[in-house]
Design an enzyme around this catalytic site. Structure first.
Site, PDB file in Angstrom:
ATOM      1  N   THR A  96       0.863  -1.176   0.000  1.00 60.58           N
ATOM      2  CA  THR A  96       0.000   0.000   0.000  1.00 60.58           C
ATOM      3  C   THR A  96       0.898   1.223   0.000  1.00 60.58           C
ATOM      4  O   THR A  96       1.473   1.588   1.023  1.00 60.58           O
ATOM      5  CB  THR A  96      -0.907   0.010   1.242  1.00 60.58           C
ATOM      6  OG1 THR A  96      -1.616  -1.230   1.311  1.00 60.58           O
ATOM      7  CG2 THR A  96      -1.899   1.163   1.184  1.00 60.58           C
ATOM      8  N   LYS A 171      -7.520  -0.136  -2.470  1.00 58.15           N
ATOM      9  CA  LYS A 171      -6.855  -0.516  -1.217  1.00 58.15           C
ATOM     10  C   LYS A 171      -6.926   0.624  -0.205  1.00 58.15           C
ATOM     11  O   LYS A 171      -7.017   0.387   1.010  1.00 58.15           O
ATOM     12  CB  LYS A 171      -5.396  -0.892  -1.480  1.00 58.15           C
ATOM     13  CG  LYS A 171      -4.646  -1.364  -0.227  1.00 58.15           C
ATOM     14  CD  LYS A 171      -5.250  -2.629   0.364  1.00 58.15           C
ATOM     15  CE  LYS A 171      -4.612  -2.997   1.710  1.00 58.15           C
ATOM     16  NZ  LYS A 171      -3.174  -3.302   1.621  1.00 58.15           N
ATOM     17  N   LYS A 243       0.822   4.906   8.504  1.00 56.42           N
ATOM     18  CA  LYS A 243       1.136   5.323   7.141  1.00 56.42           C
ATOM     19  C   LYS A 243      -0.070   5.175   6.231  1.00 56.42           C
ATOM     20  O   LYS A 243      -0.400   6.057   5.431  1.00 56.42           O
ATOM     21  CB  LYS A 243       2.317   4.505   6.627  1.00 56.42           C
ATOM     22  CG  LYS A 243       2.688   4.727   5.162  1.00 56.42           C
ATOM     23  CD  LYS A 243       2.061   3.692   4.237  1.00 56.42           C
ATOM     24  CE  LYS A 243       2.492   2.283   4.567  1.00 56.42           C
ATOM     25  NZ  LYS A 243       1.883   1.284   3.642  1.00 56.42           N
TER      26      LYS A 243
END
Length: 295
Positions: A96, A171, A243
């Site tokens: 990701t 995602k 993140k």
């Protein structure tokens, strides 16, 4: 002929993916940590001493990194994937990293005759090791066809959602929910802990009703261990989910979509990270929430 597959990055997801692939393909693994390479060799892969070594003669390179900066360095840095893979090979980005990062890498690879598949995965290390991942794919037909045997070996559910970048988009939506669900699981079990309830019983009951979620079932036992003062296995680092929620926040701001619950979850992860717990399992969030106030 058995395809040669390089798995670059043997972290929490990369190592079990290499393990899952080793039964079907000629797998070579590389990581900056030699001990991770040794574990890949134990699982049936061949160890490599450098990115160039891993990529030599490789048909498909599966990349697992922590963020966009690592992706850029691994693929585009001196002696990296772009310098080492033969023309016609395909790079599968399973991490990701956000749409912009994967598009930039794909463009640079295309200039060298190397194809790219945007294929972020979801499901966690256990499912990665058994080829049971959910994979969200963004790729053109040619790149997808070249990578399809590897993707099929890693997944039980594979959805093609568009071209390069589309996998990262979906995602990001996935991670919005995962980040919120993990924060909610931490809050719920912190409350149960302060009430003096049996945490294992809470997890068993809540996992069977309307409150159930994959993240609650996955994180719950580790959260309970943290609240009991134990140290659970490190499977999902706090800085990784932080993140991911940063990517969610950046995209939401770019599109001017209000995501107040996701923003609150992101700030929770930042608060815990500021306490020096970046490298801890993200279940550690519950311990911060359950602390008795000092005022």
């Amino acid at each position: 002929m058995t395809a040669r597959v390089a798995v670059l990055g043997l972290g929490a997801m990369g190592l079990p993916m290499a393990t899952a692939l080793a039964g079907t393909f000629d797998v070579v693994g590389f990581d900056v940590a030699p001990e991770r390479v040794a574990l890949a060799v134990e699982a049936g892969a061949t160890g490599a001493t450098s990115v160039a070594d891993a990529c030599r003669g490789t048909d498909v390179a599966v990349v697992g990194v922590r963020d966009g900066a690592q992706l850029d360095a691994l693929v585009l840095g001196e002696g990296g994937v772009a310098d080492s893979l033969p023309a016609g090979a395909v790079v599968v980005v399973t991490s990701t990293v956000g749409e912009a990062a994967v598009r930039a890498v794909a463009d640079a690879l295309a200039a060298r005759g190397i194809r790219c598949v945007d294929a972020p995965v979801s499901g966690g290390p256990v499912r990665a090791g058994t080829g049971d991942l959910l994979i969200m794919v963004g790729a053109d037909d040619e790149a997808l066809a070249a990578a399809r045997p590897v993707l099929d070996a890693l997944s039980s559910s594979l959805t093609v959602v568009g071209g390069i970048g589309a996998g990262q988009q979906l995602k990001t939506v996935n991670q919005l929910l995962c980040g919120i669900h993990t924060a909610a699981a931490s809050e719920a079990l912190a409350l149960a802990h302060r009430l003096g309830l049996d945490l294992d019983a809470c997890i068993e009951v809540l996992s069977q009703g309307a409150a159930a979620s994959f993240m609650f079932a996955d994180r719950g036992p580790r959260i309970a261990a943290q609240l009991r003062g134990e140290t659970p296995p490190l499977r999902s680092r706090l800085d990784v989910i932080g993140k991911d929620m940063g990517i969610v926040g950046d995209l939401a701001r770019q599109l001017k979509v209000a995501t107040p619950v996701a923003a609150a979850a992101e700030q929770l992860y930042r608060t815990v990270a500021a306490a020096g717990l970046d490298a801890s399992d993200d279940s550690v969030v519950a311990t911060m929430l359950a602390k008795e106030p000092t005022w």
